[in-house]
Design a protein around this motif. Structure first.
Motif, PDB file in Angstrom:
ATOM      1  N   ALA A   1       0.705  -1.327   0.076  1.00 43.62           N
ATOM      2  CA  ALA A   1       0.085  -0.135  -0.077  1.00 43.62           C
ATOM      3  C   ALA A   1       0.878   1.460  -0.096  1.00 43.62           C
ATOM      4  O   ALA A   1       0.784   2.210  -0.745  1.00 43.62           O
ATOM      5  CB  ALA A   1      -0.827   0.159   1.309  1.00 43.62           C
ATOM      6  N   TYR A   2       1.893   1.284   0.963  1.00 43.34           N
ATOM      7  CA  TYR A   2       2.678   2.466   0.954  1.00 43.34           C
ATOM      8  C   TYR A   2       3.641   2.655  -0.315  1.00 43.34           C
ATOM      9  O   TYR A   2       3.996   3.585  -0.628  1.00 43.34           O
ATOM     10  CB  TYR A   2       3.536   2.586   2.145  1.00 43.34           C
ATOM     11  CG  TYR A   2       2.918   3.080   3.156  1.00 43.34           C
ATOM     12  CD1 TYR A   2       2.717   4.465   3.434  1.00 43.34           C
ATOM     13  CD2 TYR A   2       1.928   2.572   4.049  1.00 43.34           C
ATOM     14  CE1 TYR A   2       2.012   5.104   4.509  1.00 43.34           C
ATOM     15  CE2 TYR A   2       1.140   3.415   5.184  1.00 43.34           C
ATOM     16  CZ  TYR A   2       1.330   4.533   5.244  1.00 43.34           C
ATOM     17  OH  TYR A   2       0.447   5.039   6.080  1.00 43.34           O
ATOM     18  N   LEU A   3       3.879   1.363  -0.814  1.00 42.98           N
ATOM     19  CA  LEU A   3       4.848   1.328  -2.127  1.00 42.98           C
ATOM     20  C   LEU A   3       3.843   1.971  -3.233  1.00 42.98           C
ATOM     21  O   LEU A   3       4.809   2.745  -4.037  1.00 42.98           O
ATOM     22  CB  LEU A   3       5.042   0.062  -2.469  1.00 42.98           C
ATOM     23  CG  LEU A   3       6.244  -0.161  -3.667  1.00 42.98           C
ATOM     24  CD1 LEU A   3       7.667   0.127  -3.222  1.00 42.98           C
ATOM     25  CD2 LEU A   3       6.107  -1.582  -3.967  1.00 42.98           C
TER      26      LEU A   3
ATOM     27  N   ALA B   1      -0.908  15.135   2.326  1.00 42.85           N
ATOM     28  CA  ALA B   1      -1.251  16.097   3.184  1.00 42.85           C
ATOM     29  C   ALA B   1      -0.014  16.426   4.340  1.00 42.85           C
ATOM     30  O   ALA B   1       0.342  17.475   4.529  1.00 42.85           O
ATOM     31  CB  ALA B   1      -2.436  15.762   4.405  1.00 42.85           C
ATOM     32  N   ARG B   2       1.020  15.677   4.335  1.00 42.89           N
ATOM     33  CA  ARG B   2       1.994  15.841   5.323  1.00 42.89           C
ATOM     34  C   ARG B   2       3.290  16.447   4.432  1.00 42.89           C
ATOM     35  O   ARG B   2       3.795  17.396   4.992  1.00 42.89           O
ATOM     36  CB  ARG B   2       2.599  14.430   5.526  1.00 42.89           C
ATOM     37  CG  ARG B   2       3.856  14.601   6.419  1.00 42.89           C
ATOM     38  CD  ARG B   2       3.693  15.171   7.789  1.00 42.89           C
ATOM     39  NE  ARG B   2       4.869  15.232   8.700  1.00 42.89           N
ATOM     40  CZ  ARG B   2       5.108  16.347   9.283  1.00 42.89           C
ATOM     41  NH1 ARG B   2       4.338  17.469   9.114  1.00 42.89           N
ATOM     42  NH2 ARG B   2       6.244  16.518  10.023  1.00 42.89           N
ATOM     43  N   ARG B   3       3.206  16.306   3.064  1.00 44.04           N
ATOM     44  CA  ARG B   3       4.326  16.929   2.208  1.00 44.04           C
ATOM     45  C   ARG B   3       3.824  18.356   1.759  1.00 44.04           C
ATOM     46  O   ARG B   3       4.382  19.434   1.376  1.00 44.04           O
ATOM     47  CB  ARG B   3       4.489  16.211   1.093  1.00 44.04           C
ATOM     48  CG  ARG B   3       5.635  16.582   0.197  1.00 44.04           C
ATOM     49  CD  ARG B   3       6.799  16.770   1.038  1.00 44.04           C
ATOM     50  NE  ARG B   3       8.074  17.325   0.266  1.00 44.04           N
ATOM     51  CZ  ARG B   3       8.194  18.398   0.406  1.00 44.04           C
ATOM     52  NH1 ARG B   3       7.893  19.559   1.439  1.00 44.04           N
ATOM     53  NH2 ARG B   3       9.365  19.106  -0.419  1.00 44.04           N
ATOM     54  N   ALA B   4       2.220  18.495   1.323  1.00 41.61           N
ATOM     55  CA  ALA B   4       1.660  19.923   1.031  1.00 41.61           C
ATOM     56  C   ALA B   4       2.080  20.908   1.664  1.00 41.61           C
ATOM     57  O   ALA B   4       2.015  20.773   2.828  1.00 41.61           O
ATOM     58  CB  ALA B   4       0.437  19.651   0.605  1.00 41.61           C
TER      59      ALA B   4
ATOM     60  N   ALA C   1      -4.279  -4.060   0.790  1.00 39.70           N
ATOM     61  CA  ALA C   1      -3.477  -3.145  -0.050  1.00 39.70           C
ATOM     62  C   ALA C   1      -4.323  -2.106  -0.782  1.00 39.70           C
ATOM     63  O   ALA C   1      -3.851  -0.760  -0.644  1.00 39.70           O
ATOM     64  CB  ALA C   1      -2.255  -3.548  -0.676  1.00 39.70           C
ATOM     65  N   MET C   2      -5.097  -2.594  -1.559  1.00 39.85           N
ATOM     66  CA  MET C   2      -5.855  -1.898  -2.505  1.00 39.85           C
ATOM     67  C   MET C   2      -6.684  -0.878  -1.608  1.00 39.85           C
ATOM     68  O   MET C   2      -7.068   0.308  -2.221  1.00 39.85           O
ATOM     69  CB  MET C   2      -6.700  -2.694  -3.439  1.00 39.85           C
ATOM     70  CG  MET C   2      -7.549  -2.100  -4.300  1.00 39.85           C
ATOM     71  SD  MET C   2      -8.653  -2.949  -5.337  1.00 39.85           S
ATOM     72  CE  MET C   2     -10.056  -3.196  -4.053  1.00 39.85           C
ATOM     73  N   VAL C   3      -7.340  -1.510  -0.601  1.00 38.73           N
ATOM     74  CA  VAL C   3      -8.132  -0.440   0.220  1.00 38.73           C
ATOM     75  C   VAL C   3      -7.427   0.417   1.005  1.00 38.73           C
ATOM     76  O   VAL C   3      -8.172   1.473   1.570  1.00 38.73           O
ATOM     77  CB  VAL C   3      -9.243  -1.297   0.928  1.00 38.73           C
ATOM     78  CG1 VAL C   3     -10.074  -1.945   0.010  1.00 38.73           C
ATOM     79  CG2 VAL C   3      -8.696  -2.129   2.079  1.00 38.73           C
ATOM     80  N   ASN C   4      -6.307   0.078   1.122  1.00 42.63           N
ATOM     81  CA  ASN C   4      -5.258   1.035   2.157  1.00 42.63           C
ATOM     82  C   ASN C   4      -4.663   2.254   1.577  1.00 42.63           C
ATOM     83  O   ASN C   4      -3.946   3.036   1.880  1.00 42.63           O
ATOM     84  CB  ASN C   4      -4.445   0.427   3.016  1.00 42.63           C
ATOM     85  CG  ASN C   4      -5.118  -0.299   4.142  1.00 42.63           C
ATOM     86  OD1 ASN C   4      -5.994  -0.051   4.565  1.00 42.63           O
ATOM     87  ND2 ASN C   4      -4.729  -1.543   4.350  1.00 42.63           N
ATOM     88  N   VAL C   5      -4.547   2.000   0.040  1.00 39.66           N
ATOM     89  CA  VAL C   5      -3.672   3.090  -0.834  1.00 39.66           C
ATOM     90  C   VAL C   5      -4.418   4.271  -0.551  1.00 39.66           C
ATOM     91  O   VAL C   5      -3.636   5.189  -0.552  1.00 39.66           O
ATOM     92  CB  VAL C   5      -3.465   2.535  -2.031  1.00 39.66           C
ATOM     93  CG1 VAL C   5      -3.088   3.480  -2.993  1.00 39.66           C
ATOM     94  CG2 VAL C   5      -2.641   1.232  -2.233  1.00 39.66           C
ATOM     95  N   PRO C   6      -5.664   4.445  -0.588  1.00 40.49           N
ATOM     96  CA  PRO C   6      -6.053   5.857  -0.697  1.00 40.49           C
ATOM     97  C   PRO C   6      -5.780   6.703   0.652  1.00 40.49           C
ATOM     98  O   PRO C   6      -5.647   7.999   0.597  1.00 40.49           O
ATOM     99  CB  PRO C   6      -7.843   5.784  -0.802  1.00 40.49           C
ATOM    100  CG  PRO C   6      -7.841   4.481  -1.486  1.00 40.49           C
ATOM    101  CD  PRO C   6      -6.841   3.619  -1.265  1.00 40.49           C
TER     102      PRO C   6
ATOM    103  N   ALA D   1      -3.500   5.905   2.702  1.00 40.00           N
ATOM    104  CA  ALA D   1      -2.065   6.258   2.857  1.00 40.00           C
ATOM    105  C   ALA D   1      -1.555   7.387   1.879  1.00 40.00           C
ATOM    106  O   ALA D   1      -1.026   8.505   2.280  1.00 40.00           O
ATOM    107  CB  ALA D   1      -1.175   4.971   2.500  1.00 40.00           C
ATOM    108  N   ALA D   2      -2.296   7.623   0.530  1.00 39.52           N
ATOM    109  CA  ALA D   2      -1.898   8.337  -0.421  1.00 39.52           C
ATOM    110  C   ALA D   2      -2.244   9.962   0.226  1.00 39.52           C
ATOM    111  O   ALA D   2      -1.604  10.775   0.170  1.00 39.52           O
ATOM    112  CB  ALA D   2      -2.283   8.261  -1.754  1.00 39.52           C
TER     113      ALA D   2
END
Length: 126
Positions: free
Chosen positions: A11-13, A82-85, A69-74, A76-77
């Motif tokens: 998911a994080y990848l 939000a952390r980088r913006a 992983a598919m349901v955790n990607v949104p 995590a993204a």
């Protein structure tokens, strides 16, 4: 345990490049193109989606890791984005009020009180 670790890593990848690209791009359409499909996936309850797909296809451990992983990607993204913006800049008219509030001034005093001295120019406002 290994399935959960694989699902989280996967998911994080996937989410890390998507979230960073959405946060660092200055093209609004690209950001929306990346994040809107993830918003749609966030609108679907993840446990219901996992149970539905798992009952129809009966995946093994690898398929279950991909599904989780598919349901955790949104999520995590959005966290990465939000952390980088960068936060939006504070308008020049509100800079003094923003500095006065931590000093104990009430919101009423900062909005209805006497005008404060203008802020010195910053390199960004130039």
């Amino acid at each position: 345990m290994l399935t959960a670790l694989a699902a989280t890593a996967l998911a994080y990848l996937v989410a890390l490049p998507v979230g960073l690209t959405a946060a660092l791009t200055h093209v609004r359409r690209l950001e929306e193109l990346l994040m809107r499909p993830l918003d749609v996936l966030l609108a679907v309850p993840s446990l219901l989606l996992i149970l539905l797909v798992a009952s129809v296809f009966s995946p093994g451990a690898t398929g279950l890791a991909l599904l989780v992983a598919m349901v955790n990607v949104p999520d995590a993204a959005r966290i990465v984005r939000a952390r980088r913006a960068r936060p939006p800049p504070v308008p020049r008219s509100r800079r003094c009020a923003c500095r006065a509030r931590p000093g104990g001034a009430s919101p009423w005093a900062t909005s209805a009180g006497p005008p404060c001295a203008p802020s010195p120019p910053t390199p960004e406002s130039g």
